[in-house]
Scaffold this motif. Structure first.
Motif, PDB file in Angstrom:
ATOM      1  N   GLU A 136      11.840 -43.227  51.413  1.00  0.00           N
ATOM      2  CA  GLU A 136      13.054 -42.845  52.128  1.00  0.00           C
ATOM      3  C   GLU A 136      12.720 -41.846  53.233  1.00  0.00           C
ATOM      4  N   LYS A 137      11.810 -40.927  52.925  1.00  0.00           N
ATOM      5  CA  LYS A 137      11.164 -40.106  53.950  1.00  0.00           C
ATOM      6  C   LYS A 137       9.666 -40.363  53.859  1.00  0.00           C
ATOM      7  N   ALA A 138       9.036 -40.563  55.002  1.00  0.00           N
ATOM      8  CA  ALA A 138       7.594 -40.766  55.052  1.00  0.00           C
ATOM      9  C   ALA A 138       6.958 -39.588  55.776  1.00  0.00           C
ATOM     10  N   ILE A 139       5.894 -39.067  55.198  1.00  0.00           N
ATOM     11  CA  ILE A 139       5.226 -37.865  55.718  1.00  0.00           C
ATOM     12  C   ILE A 139       3.872 -38.272  56.273  1.00  0.00           C
ATOM     13  N   ASN A 152       9.492 -35.455  68.197  1.00  0.00           N
ATOM     14  CA  ASN A 152      10.371 -34.468  67.559  1.00  0.00           C
ATOM     15  C   ASN A 152      11.788 -34.997  67.355  1.00  0.00           C
ATOM     16  N   SER A 153      12.215 -35.917  68.214  1.00  0.00           N
ATOM     17  CA  SER A 153      13.584 -36.419  68.142  1.00  0.00           C
ATOM     18  C   SER A 153      13.811 -37.308  66.929  1.00  0.00           C
ATOM     19  N   VAL A 154      12.747 -37.834  66.335  1.00  0.00           N
ATOM     20  CA  VAL A 154      12.898 -38.711  65.166  1.00  0.00           C
ATOM     21  C   VAL A 154      12.313 -38.079  63.908  1.00  0.00           C
ATOM     22  N   SER A 155      11.917 -36.821  63.984  1.00  0.00           N
ATOM     23  CA  SER A 155      11.240 -36.164  62.872  1.00  0.00           C
ATOM     24  C   SER A 155      12.116 -35.102  62.236  1.00  0.00           C
ATOM     25  N   ASP A 156      11.895 -34.866  60.946  1.00  0.00           N
ATOM     26  CA  ASP A 156      12.561 -33.793  60.211  1.00  0.00           C
ATOM     27  C   ASP A 156      11.702 -32.545  60.364  1.00  0.00           C
ATOM     28  N   ASP A 180      12.452 -40.634  58.632  1.00  0.00           N
ATOM     29  CA  ASP A 180      13.278 -41.370  57.681  1.00  0.00           C
ATOM     30  C   ASP A 180      13.099 -42.878  57.862  1.00  0.00           C
ATOM     31  N   ALA A 181      13.216 -43.586  56.751  1.00  0.00           N
ATOM     32  CA  ALA A 181      13.352 -45.042  56.812  1.00  0.00           C
ATOM     33  C   ALA A 181      14.729 -45.381  57.371  1.00  0.00           C
ATOM     34  N   ASP A 182      14.905 -46.609  57.823  1.00  0.00           N
ATOM     35  CA  ASP A 182      16.214 -47.051  58.291  1.00  0.00           C
ATOM     36  C   ASP A 182      17.178 -47.074  57.101  1.00  0.00           C
ATOM     37  N   SER A 183      18.255 -46.320  57.204  1.00  0.00           N
ATOM     38  CA  SER A 183      19.164 -46.166  56.059  1.00  0.00           C
ATOM     39  C   SER A 183      19.841 -47.479  55.686  1.00  0.00           C
ATOM     40  N   GLY A 184      20.132 -48.316  56.671  1.00  0.00           N
ATOM     41  CA  GLY A 184      20.740 -49.601  56.379  1.00  0.00           C
ATOM     42  C   GLY A 184      19.825 -50.505  55.582  1.00  0.00           C
ATOM     43  N   LEU A 185      18.547 -50.537  55.954  1.00  0.00           N
ATOM     44  CA  LEU A 185      17.585 -51.331  55.199  1.00  0.00           C
ATOM     45  C   LEU A 185      17.399 -50.783  53.794  1.00  0.00           C
ATOM     46  N   LEU A 246       4.657 -46.530  60.607  1.00  0.00           N
ATOM     47  CA  LEU A 246       5.576 -47.666  60.683  1.00  0.00           C
ATOM     48  C   LEU A 246       6.989 -47.182  60.973  1.00  0.00           C
ATOM     49  N   GLN A 247       7.492 -46.269  60.166  1.00  0.00           N
ATOM     50  CA  GLN A 247       8.869 -45.807  60.323  1.00  0.00           C
ATOM     51  C   GLN A 247       9.051 -44.985  61.594  1.00  0.00           C
ATOM     52  N   GLY A 248       8.049 -44.185  61.937  1.00  0.00           N
ATOM     53  CA  GLY A 248       8.165 -43.367  63.143  1.00  0.00           C
ATOM     54  C   GLY A 248       8.167 -44.184  64.418  1.00  0.00           C
ATOM     55  N   LEU A 249       7.230 -45.126  64.544  1.00  0.00           N
ATOM     56  CA  LEU A 249       7.164 -45.955  65.744  1.00  0.00           C
ATOM     57  C   LEU A 249       8.398 -46.844  65.858  1.00  0.00           C
ATOM     58  N   CYS A 250       8.862 -47.361  64.733  1.00  0.00           N
ATOM     59  CA  CYS A 250      10.053 -48.214  64.791  1.00  0.00           C
ATOM     60  C   CYS A 250      11.288 -47.416  65.191  1.00  0.00           C
ATOM     61  N   ARG A 251      11.411 -46.193  64.739  1.00  0.00           N
ATOM     62  CA  ARG A 251      12.545 -45.363  65.164  1.00  0.00           C
ATOM     63  C   ARG A 251      12.472 -45.097  66.661  1.00  0.00           C
ATOM     64  N   LEU A 252      11.295 -44.810  67.194  1.00  0.00           N
ATOM     65  CA  LEU A 252      11.151 -44.563  68.632  1.00  0.00           C
ATOM     66  C   LEU A 252      11.440 -45.817  69.454  1.00  0.00           C
ATOM     67  N   LEU A 253      11.077 -46.987  68.920  1.00  0.00           N
ATOM     68  CA  LEU A 253      11.215 -48.244  69.657  1.00  0.00           C
ATOM     69  C   LEU A 253      12.536 -48.963  69.392  1.00  0.00           C
ATOM     70  N   GLY A 254      13.347 -48.429  68.481  1.00  0.00           N
ATOM     71  CA  GLY A 254      14.653 -49.026  68.225  1.00  0.00           C
ATOM     72  C   GLY A 254      14.637 -50.176  67.252  1.00  0.00           C
ATOM     73  N   HIS A 255      13.692 -50.171  66.307  1.00  0.00           N
ATOM     74  CA  HIS A 255      13.640 -51.189  65.268  1.00  0.00           C
ATOM     75  C   HIS A 255      13.986 -50.575  63.916  1.00  0.00           C
TER      76      HIS A 255
END
Length: 291
Positions: A136-139, A152-156, A180-185, A246-255
């Motif tokens: 759910e959170k990836a470090i 920083n915009s996608v990080s806790d 964070d992982a995508d909450s919907g997924l 995986l989760q960080g790059l996808c958040r930045l790229l809109g996936h």
């Protein structure tokens, strides 16, 4: 407005029109993607498909596309480690959002949904072998996301700061990032049969995860510090090597992206199960049903 054009040196297209490393053609890309580490596991996943539409292999990247219960889907192996994730996610995004004929970024964004199914070692004694754990959170201990603007915009950032303070983070290491992982997924895939955890992506398997063979560790007590860490009620649950980039790059790229791993070892009680294939098959079938 002038569209950005990607130079041939920055995005290499193979003579057959496929993307450089993955050897996938734009028309083969599906919106639903299962990611696995082991190239041999792709055939196991694709064995659940009702039909296959294509198959390509290049190095550790093995992809099979097909149909599962009416849903176009593909399974792709990324190999081991965060550096491979950097290749896979950037190339999948290029297939989705760059016109290969003009090399221009498309006006309309295409969103992909990716679920990585892997194996992992637990860092909490109550996590039994065979338990599926969602990151759910990836470090990220790998540093991949630190090379991209907007990290920083996608990080806790609060989680990162407290983790560094608590562990006495070695300044020679890459600064950790928490995404964070995508909450919907997560809501779609994760139910009462899965633990929602907080997963470290290490940059290696041995020293970076606190394993000592012949080489002594620079910080031998790191795992015990990690085990005792807590931030806003969250404890770190497990180690693997790919979920954070995986989760960080996808958040930045809109996936949309998430990782779920079957626990095959517990680092705290020194137990391991190398015969984990049945648990993996069950987890794969569950994810395919829910994605």
């Amino acid at each position: 407005m002038t569209r950005k054009t990607i130079a041939p040196s920055e995005m290499i297209i193979n003579p057959d029109g496929s993307i450089f490393h993955l050897h996938i053609l734009p028309e083969q890309l599906t919106d639903r993607i299962i990611l696995v580490g082991d190239p041999g596991r792709v055939d196991m996943v694709a064995g659940f498909f009702d039909s296959r539409t294509f198959e390509v292999s290049s190095r550790e990247f093995h992809t099979v596309g097909g149909i599962y219960k009416g849903k176009p889907i593909m399974c792709l192996s990324h190999g081991i480690g965060p550096d491979n994730i950097d290749i896979v996610i950037n190339e999948l995004d290029a297939l989705a959002n760059i016109d290969f004929a003009t090399r221009e970024i498309r006006d309309t964004h295409r969103t992909l949904s990716m679920v990585r199914i892997g194996t992992s070692g637990a860092l909490q004694p109550e996590l039994t072998i065979g338990t599926p754990v969602i990151a759910e959170k990836a470090i990220g201990f790998d540093g991949v996301l630190n090379y991209y603007a907007g990290r920083n915009s996608v990080s806790d950032l609060g989680f990162e700061e407290e983790l560094c303070r608590h562990t006495g983070w070695n300044p020679l290491w890459a600064k950790p990032y928490v995404v964070d992982a995508d909450s919907g997924l997560v809501d779609m895939i994760g139910r009462d049969d899965m633990v929602r955890g907080n997963t470290i992506s290490a940059v290696g398997f041995y020293g970076p995860q606190g394993r000592e063979l012949r080489l002594p560790l620079a910080n031998p007590d790191l795992n015990s510090r990690i085990e005792g860490f807590e931030y806003k009620g969250r404890r770190i649950t497990n180690y693997e090597m790919e979920s954070a980039p995986l989760q960080g790059l996808c958040r930045l790229l809109g996936h949309r992206a998430m990782t779920v791993c079957s626990i095959i070892a517990n680092r705290m009680n020194n137990k391991a199960n190398p015969n984990y294939k049945n648990a993996m098959r069950d987890l794969v079938e569950t994810v395919l049903e829910r994605i």
